[in-house]
Write a protein that holds these residues in place. Structure first.
Motif, PDB file in Angstrom:
ATOM      1  N   TYR A 127      43.429 -27.447   5.331  1.00  0.00           N
ATOM      2  CA  TYR A 127      44.417 -28.519   5.413  1.00  0.00           C
ATOM      3  C   TYR A 127      43.951 -29.652   6.311  1.00  0.00           C
ATOM      4  CZ  TYR A 127      47.551 -25.034   3.372  1.00  0.00           C
ATOM      5  OH  TYR A 127      48.123 -24.098   2.554  1.00  0.00           O
ATOM      6  N   LEU A 128      43.179 -29.309   7.344  1.00  0.00           N
ATOM      7  CA  LEU A 128      42.681 -30.349   8.264  1.00  0.00           C
ATOM      8  C   LEU A 128      41.864 -31.401   7.520  1.00  0.00           C
ATOM      9  CD1 LEU A 128      41.616 -28.234  11.366  1.00  0.00           C
ATOM     10  CD2 LEU A 128      43.332 -30.052  11.323  1.00  0.00           C
ATOM     11  N   VAL A 129      41.023 -30.963   6.617  1.00  0.00           N
ATOM     12  CA  VAL A 129      40.172 -31.894   5.861  1.00  0.00           C
ATOM     13  C   VAL A 129      41.031 -32.772   4.958  1.00  0.00           C
ATOM     14  CG1 VAL A 129      38.345 -32.056   4.123  1.00  0.00           C
ATOM     15  CG2 VAL A 129      38.150 -30.392   5.980  1.00  0.00           C
ATOM     16  N   TYR A 130      41.976 -32.156   4.229  1.00  0.00           N
ATOM     17  CA  TYR A 130      42.840 -32.925   3.339  1.00  0.00           C
ATOM     18  C   TYR A 130      43.738 -33.888   4.121  1.00  0.00           C
ATOM     19  CZ  TYR A 130      41.432 -30.253  -0.745  1.00  0.00           C
ATOM     20  OH  TYR A 130      40.717 -29.702  -1.771  1.00  0.00           O
ATOM     21  N   ALA A 131      44.264 -33.433   5.258  1.00  0.00           N
ATOM     22  CA  ALA A 131      45.119 -34.300   6.070  1.00  0.00           C
ATOM     23  C   ALA A 131      44.329 -35.489   6.611  1.00  0.00           C
ATOM     24  CB  ALA A 131      45.750 -33.512   7.210  1.00  0.00           C
ATOM     25  N   ALA A 132      43.080 -35.262   6.987  1.00  0.00           N
ATOM     26  CA  ALA A 132      42.239 -36.357   7.489  1.00  0.00           C
ATOM     27  C   ALA A 132      41.989 -37.399   6.395  1.00  0.00           C
ATOM     28  CB  ALA A 132      40.917 -35.808   8.014  1.00  0.00           C
ATOM     29  N   GLN A 133      41.988 -36.955   5.141  1.00  0.00           N
ATOM     30  CA  GLN A 133      41.781 -37.859   4.004  1.00  0.00           C
ATOM     31  C   GLN A 133      43.101 -38.373   3.434  1.00  0.00           C
ATOM     32  OE1 GLN A 133      39.643 -35.354   1.284  1.00  0.00           O
ATOM     33  NE2 GLN A 133      37.744 -35.456   2.447  1.00  0.00           N
ATOM     34  N   HIS A 134      44.243 -37.957   4.021  1.00  0.00           N
ATOM     35  CA  HIS A 134      45.577 -38.323   3.538  1.00  0.00           C
ATOM     36  C   HIS A 134      45.726 -37.954   2.064  1.00  0.00           C
ATOM     37  CE1 HIS A 134      46.381 -40.355   7.280  1.00  0.00           C
ATOM     38  NE2 HIS A 134      45.218 -40.957   7.163  1.00  0.00           N
ATOM     39  N   THR A 135      45.288 -36.735   1.722  1.00  0.00           N
ATOM     40  CA  THR A 135      45.268 -36.267   0.342  1.00  0.00           C
ATOM     41  C   THR A 135      45.900 -34.884   0.239  1.00  0.00           C
ATOM     42  OG1 THR A 135      43.209 -37.449  -0.067  1.00  0.00           O
ATOM     43  CG2 THR A 135      43.750 -35.691  -1.590  1.00  0.00           C
ATOM     44  N   ALA A 136      46.833 -34.739  -0.682  1.00  0.00           N
ATOM     45  CA  ALA A 136      47.365 -33.426  -1.040  1.00  0.00           C
ATOM     46  C   ALA A 136      46.943 -33.188  -2.487  1.00  0.00           C
ATOM     47  CB  ALA A 136      48.880 -33.397  -0.889  1.00  0.00           C
ATOM     48  N   ASP A 137      46.004 -32.273  -2.690  1.00  0.00           N
ATOM     49  CA  ASP A 137      45.406 -32.104  -4.008  1.00  0.00           C
ATOM     50  C   ASP A 137      46.403 -31.602  -5.046  1.00  0.00           C
ATOM     51  OD1 ASP A 137      43.068 -32.396  -5.588  1.00  0.00           O
ATOM     52  OD2 ASP A 137      42.919 -30.207  -5.658  1.00  0.00           O
ATOM     53  N   LEU A 138      47.130 -30.533  -4.743  1.00  0.00           N
ATOM     54  CA  LEU A 138      48.123 -29.998  -5.665  1.00  0.00           C
ATOM     55  C   LEU A 138      49.268 -29.446  -4.838  1.00  0.00           C
ATOM     56  CD1 LEU A 138      49.001 -29.245  -8.562  1.00  0.00           C
ATOM     57  CD2 LEU A 138      47.833 -27.062  -8.229  1.00  0.00           C
ATOM     58  N   THR A 139      50.484 -29.837  -5.191  1.00  0.00           N
ATOM     59  CA  THR A 139      51.652 -29.386  -4.445  1.00  0.00           C
ATOM     60  C   THR A 139      52.708 -28.875  -5.407  1.00  0.00           C
ATOM     61  OG1 THR A 139      51.230 -31.093  -2.783  1.00  0.00           O
ATOM     62  CG2 THR A 139      53.390 -30.053  -2.743  1.00  0.00           C
ATOM     63  N   TYR A 140      53.231 -27.687  -5.110  1.00  0.00           N
ATOM     64  CA  TYR A 140      54.331 -27.099  -5.867  1.00  0.00           C
ATOM     65  C   TYR A 140      55.616 -27.392  -5.104  1.00  0.00           C
ATOM     66  CZ  TYR A 140      50.908 -24.436  -8.518  1.00  0.00           C
ATOM     67  OH  TYR A 140      49.870 -24.073  -9.330  1.00  0.00           O
ATOM     68  N   VAL A 141      56.585 -27.987  -5.784  1.00  0.00           N
ATOM     69  CA  VAL A 141      57.844 -28.366  -5.154  1.00  0.00           C
ATOM     70  C   VAL A 141      58.990 -27.699  -5.906  1.00  0.00           C
ATOM     71  CG1 VAL A 141      59.325 -30.301  -4.519  1.00  0.00           C
ATOM     72  CG2 VAL A 141      56.845 -30.597  -4.508  1.00  0.00           C
ATOM     73  N   ASP A 142      59.735 -26.854  -5.214  1.00  0.00           N
ATOM     74  CA  ASP A 142      60.898 -26.212  -5.821  1.00  0.00           C
ATOM     75  C   ASP A 142      62.120 -27.084  -5.591  1.00  0.00           C
ATOM     76  OD1 ASP A 142      59.456 -23.977  -6.662  1.00  0.00           O
ATOM     77  OD2 ASP A 142      59.783 -22.915  -4.771  1.00  0.00           O
ATOM     78  N   LEU A 143      62.913 -27.254  -6.657  1.00  0.00           N
ATOM     79  CA  LEU A 143      64.148 -28.022  -6.592  1.00  0.00           C
ATOM     80  C   LEU A 143      65.328 -27.079  -6.798  1.00  0.00           C
ATOM     81  CD1 LEU A 143      63.114 -31.006  -8.905  1.00  0.00           C
ATOM     82  CD2 LEU A 143      62.794 -30.792  -6.446  1.00  0.00           C
ATOM     83  N   GLU A 144      66.487 -27.510  -6.362  1.00  0.00           N
ATOM     84  CA  GLU A 144      67.709 -26.733  -6.592  1.00  0.00           C
ATOM     85  C   GLU A 144      67.999 -26.747  -8.095  1.00  0.00           C
ATOM     86  OE1 GLU A 144      70.934 -24.418  -5.813  1.00  0.00           O
ATOM     87  OE2 GLU A 144      69.571 -25.155  -4.254  1.00  0.00           O
ATOM     88  N   PRO A 145      68.071 -25.571  -8.732  1.00  0.00           N
ATOM     89  CA  PRO A 145      68.344 -25.546 -10.167  1.00  0.00           C
ATOM     90  C   PRO A 145      69.749 -26.075 -10.484  1.00  0.00           C
ATOM     91  CG  PRO A 145      67.480 -23.432  -9.419  1.00  0.00           C
ATOM     92  CD  PRO A 145      67.807 -24.241  -8.192  1.00  0.00           C
TER      93      PRO A 145
END
Length: 189
Positions: free
Chosen positions: A58-76
């Motif tokens: 995460y340190l490397v991605y955060a330094a690049q301001h990049t989130a490669d793939l993110t799973y987001v759960d929503l209220e059904p």
């Protein structure tokens, strides 16, 4: 001998402190990336229940301001049992793709999804012994995009999406009818 033990103890303490610091920094970087994704989703009028950023370190991605793939759960919503958004390659507040998977409840009855030979799901399920083919379509509306889920061509469910989107796939899964949606503009304009 005593000096050697003191030196060894000092080295061990320094290593433990470095590893502990690295673990804390990694967790803070993950929290920072999750906050970036939540801020992006806020601009898309999407309220997440849970954000799970993938990709380490995460340190490397955060330094690049990049989130490669993110799973987001929503209220059904009513009539659904799962709602998940995938944010693909978020860099400095701009995503490559924004995909949503909404799982709609089956009509009542005994349900058995029909699978392909390779054990993948199809758009067909047996409900009380009768084969039902599911499909979906989107139509623009005044308040976004209307999503209609059909069972053998008849209305099964209706859902309103906040922006322009199109159906990518429909499958009859174990937990319900899964509709894959891709938003036309991943940057929510």
């Amino acid at each position: 001998m005593k000096k050697a033990l003191i030196a060894l103890g000092t080295i061990v303490i320094i290593l433990i402190a470095l590893v502990g610091g690295l673990i804390v920094a990694e967790q803070r970087a993950k929290a920072s990336l999750e906050a970036d994704v939540a801020e992006y989703l806020d601009s898309c009028a999407i309220t997440p229940d849970r954000v799970d950023v993938h990709g380490r370190p995460y340190l490397v991605y955060a330094a690049q301001h990049t989130a490669d793939l993110t799973y987001v759960d929503l209220e059904p919503a009513k009539g659904t049992n799962k709602d998940q958004v995938l944010v693909h390659h978020l860099v400095d507040g701009h995503a490559d793709r924004l995909t949503r998977f909404i799982t709609f409840d089956y009509p009542s009855g005994t349900v058995r999804p029909v699978k392909n030979a390779d054990d993948s799901y199809t758009e067909v399920a047996e409900i009380d012994g009768e084969e039902v083919t599911f499909s979906a379509r989107t139509d623009p509306s005044d308040d976004g995009t209307r999503l209609d889920v059909l069972a053998n061509g008849r209305q099964h469910a209706r859902f309103t999406l906040p922006r322009t989107a199109e159906v990518r796939a429909v499958s009859a899964g174990d937990d319900g009818v899964i509709v894959e949606i891709e938003y036309a503009d991943p940057n929510c304009r």
